[in-house]
Write a protein that holds these residues in place. Structure first.
Motif, short mmCIF file in Angstrom:
data_model
loop_
_atom_site.label_atom_id
_atom_site.label_comp_id
_atom_site.label_asym_id
_atom_site.label_seq_id
_atom_site.Cartn_x
_atom_site.Cartn_y
_atom_site.Cartn_z
N SER A 117 1.08 -1.38 -0.18
CA SER A 117 -0.11 0.24 0.17
C SER A 117 0.85 1.29 -0.01
O SER A 117 2.20 1.25 0.25
CB SER A 117 -0.95 -0.35 1.44
N LYS A 118 -0.22 2.53 -0.37
CA LYS A 118 0.68 3.30 -0.42
C LYS A 118 1.54 3.67 0.88
O LYS A 118 2.61 4.84 1.57
CB LYS A 118 0.12 4.62 -0.76
N GLU A 119 0.56 3.39 1.72
CA GLU A 119 0.87 4.27 3.42
C GLU A 119 2.66 3.67 3.55
O GLU A 119 3.52 3.97 4.63
CB GLU A 119 -0.33 4.27 4.33
N THR A 120 2.60 2.14 3.26
CA THR A 120 3.68 1.42 3.85
C THR A 120 4.75 1.42 3.31
O THR A 120 5.90 1.84 3.63
CB THR A 120 3.34 0.04 3.66
N LYS A 121 4.91 1.71 1.79
CA LYS A 121 5.87 2.46 0.80
C LYS A 121 6.77 3.73 2.08
O LYS A 121 7.57 3.81 1.29
CB LYS A 121 5.09 2.82 -0.29
#
Length: 608
Positions: A117-121
């Motif tokens: 996901s974008k938050e994990t990246k």
């Protein structure tokens, strides 16, 4: 926004022109550091990434990179050293606020290939940038201190760098690069050139010992300190370095450590069978904040082994009796052994007691603190792992008897001497049962003689201990009687080495009759109660508590006095003429209150 853009342009120009220091004044650089630090605290998520303006293609370095660039300008021209110190301190405060409490694990190449996901990246990118800037800062501090390592003096910038490392060691010892920080700080624990750095490094390592809940960082620090002590040759080690070992909160006994090792071996076999479950379990342990008891037990067992090996190497050194410098380490080593004596293995108890007997054969050549620590450690060992050994403790009680008179001349040199003497007496006669009445009476007589000549902070707790002895051993009551009422033979000899040969029952404790008139009320009170065989009220009248109270009064310049309230002579007629009940109540009120002499009643009294 225009001001922020101007600050960004100035900082970018400063970073790109590291060699041209004439572009900005010192005040402008200090304002720039303040502005950058403020903006980092406002939004830490963007502080580690470079940005790009809309009207140009040139990238602006990150805010932390700009602060690092200011910290690298360390030449003495244009007061850049002051700016570098300010930047180092600002970076220290920022990293202490920004660094997380968990240890960051960067994703592997296989994990990066997986779609997330974008938050994990964003979290991965932030943690990677944080670690890279943190590593650059640590390298900068280490290089700053090692830059002029061969010089005889240490600059203020070098002091700031190593003190910053010490503060990071206190706050982030379990974070990434914690072992690197520990190595840098441990190397400065024995620095002879600067006492401030040496003290700060020792306090930082002691803080790690006290606050490491898992025990792994404390184990690594203990091994580093033990290796450093061995490499520098024991004779040049500062006692403060070995004093840090006493901050270790060791609580694991030998049987618990053996059980932990067996459990760890069983868990290792399980991990070999199923590697995937082992990896998941290890990741869960890293993420959780709970303490693994198996890891803690193994870490504390290995820590105890490293500490005791260091102590034994110093005690068994051939230069201990000839080298003056190594004798300075003896009180610290014995203090540490006294603290950890009940954890020592039973097989090493006999070797340790043999070392103590060798030291006590030259007890008068040792310092008072070293001799008392040796006696106290021997009692702690015999009451701990050596309690199963049937050893006569006379070999340690006899030197204690000979060290009592040294309190008169050396007991007030440091506060530690009297406290150690009370601990030794308590271990010899209160914690254990003494069956020789002659030995007990000899100690009572010797303590009374020492108390008569010692200062009052030493005399009062010693007389309180005499009361404690007379309460525990009724045979001492004969010492409180007159010599004419007791049938004895021979004379008392206080100069013998063995207390059983002093013939104490041939005399009495006449020193108590003189101590009743002591100028200190505490000493006079204890002497009166000891002579009348009054029971000691514990813990209110414990010797250690009396000692602490006297030292506190002395440090606060407090003098205990009795207030005597007397009637004023001019109020005598009024008091005699008051006969009604209301006036008697007012008289009682006036008697309870303390009033100054008013001007109305004494205005013309001197003219009569």
């Amino acid at each position: 926004h225009e001001k922020a853009k101007q600050i960004t342009r100035e900082s970018t120009l400063l970073v790109s022109n590291n060699n041209d220091h004439s572009l900005f004044s010192v005040e402008e650089k200090c304002d720039l550091i303040a502005q950058l630090s403020e903006s980092v605290l406002e939004d830490p998520s963007t502080a580690f990434f470079s940005t790009q303006e809309h009207d140009s293609e040139e990238k602006i370095p990150s805010k932390m990179s700009q602060l690092l660039a200011l910290a690298r300008q360390q030449d003495s021209a244009n007061k850049n050293e002051y700016v570098a110190r300010l930047a180092c301190i600002s970076l220290l405060a920022l990293f202490q606020d920004v660094l997380p409490s968990y240890r960051i694990r960067l994703p592997t190449a296989a994990e990066m290939a997986v779609r997330v996901s974008k938050e994990t990246k964003q979290l991965w990118d932030y943690e990677r940038a944080l670690l890279s800037h943190y590593q650059l800062y640590l390298k900068l501090l280490e290089q700053t201190f090692d830059k002029h390592k061969k010089s005889t003096t240490i600059s203020t910038l070098q002091t700031t760098a190593i003190l910053s490392l010490c503060e990071l060691c206190k706050s982030s010892f379990s974070f990434n690069f914690g072992n690197n920080i520990l190595k840098c700080v441990v190397r400065q624990m024995n620095l002879k050139k600067c006492e401030e750095i040496r003290t700060a490094a020792c306090r930082a390592i002691a803080h790690v010992f006290q606050h490491d809940a898992q025990g792994t960082c404390a184990l690594e620090a203990t091994r580093l300190v033990a290796k450093m002590v061995k490499d520098v040759d024991y004779r040049v080690v500062d006692p403060q370095v070995l004093q840090t070992f006493t901050s270790l909160p060791l609580r694991i006994h030998l049987d618990e450590a053996e059980a932990a090792k067996l459990a760890a071996a069983a868990n290792a076999k399980k991990r070999k069978r199923n590697k995937q479950e082992a990896e998941i379990e290890s990741e869960l342990k890293e993420a959780s904040s709970s303490v693994d008891k198996i890891i803690l037990a193994r870490a504390q067992s290995d820590t105890l082994q490293a500490v005791t090996l260091t102590y034994f190497a110093i005690l068994k050194s051939e230069r201990l009796h000839t080298d003056v410098y190594m004798r300075q380490l003896l009180p610290t080593v014995l203090e540490g052994l006294a603290k950890f004596a009940h954890f020592i293995h039973f097989d090493t108890v006999l070797d340790l007691l043999q070392v103590f007997q060798t030291l006590l054969q030259r007890v008068d050549e040792l310092s008072l603190e070293a001799s008392l620590q040796c006696i106290l450690t021997a009692f702690s060992t015999l009451q701990g792992p050596g309690r199963e050994l049937k050893i006569d403790q006379k070999e340690y009680i006899t030197p204690l008897y000979s060290q009592l008179p040294r309190l008169v001349t050396e007991g007030n040199a440091t506060r530690n001497h009297t406290d150690l003497m009370l601990q030794c007496l308590n271990a010899a006669f209160i914690k254990r049962r003494e069956y020789s009445t002659v030995r007990i009476a000899a100690f009572v007589k010797q303590i009374c003689t020492v108390a008569l000549h010692a200062p009052f902070p030493i005399a009062a707790p010693l007389l309180a201990f005499v009361r404690q002895l007379s309460q525990r051993y009724p045979s001492v009551h004969q010492m409180m009687e007159s010599e004419q009422d007791v049938i004895t033979s021979g004379t008392y000899n206080p100069n013998v080495l063995d207390p059983e040969h002093s013939n104490p029952f041939a005399t009495c404790a006449w020193e108590l009759s003189l101590a009743k008139f002591h100028y200190s009320p505490r000493v006079a009170h204890q002497a009166t109660d000891a002579a009348s065989l009054k029971v000691l009220q514990l813990p209110l009248e414990a010797p250690e508590r009396i000692r602490r109270k006297l030292l506190q009064d002395a440090s606060e310049f407090h003098v205990a006095t009795r207030r005597a309230s007397k009637k004023h002579p001019l109020l005598a007629k009024e008091n005699n003429s008051s006969s009604s009940s209301s006036s008697s109540r007012n008289h009682n009120k006036r008697q309870r209150q303390e009033r100054f002499i008013t001007a109305n009643k004494t205005a013309n009294y001197h003219l009569l």
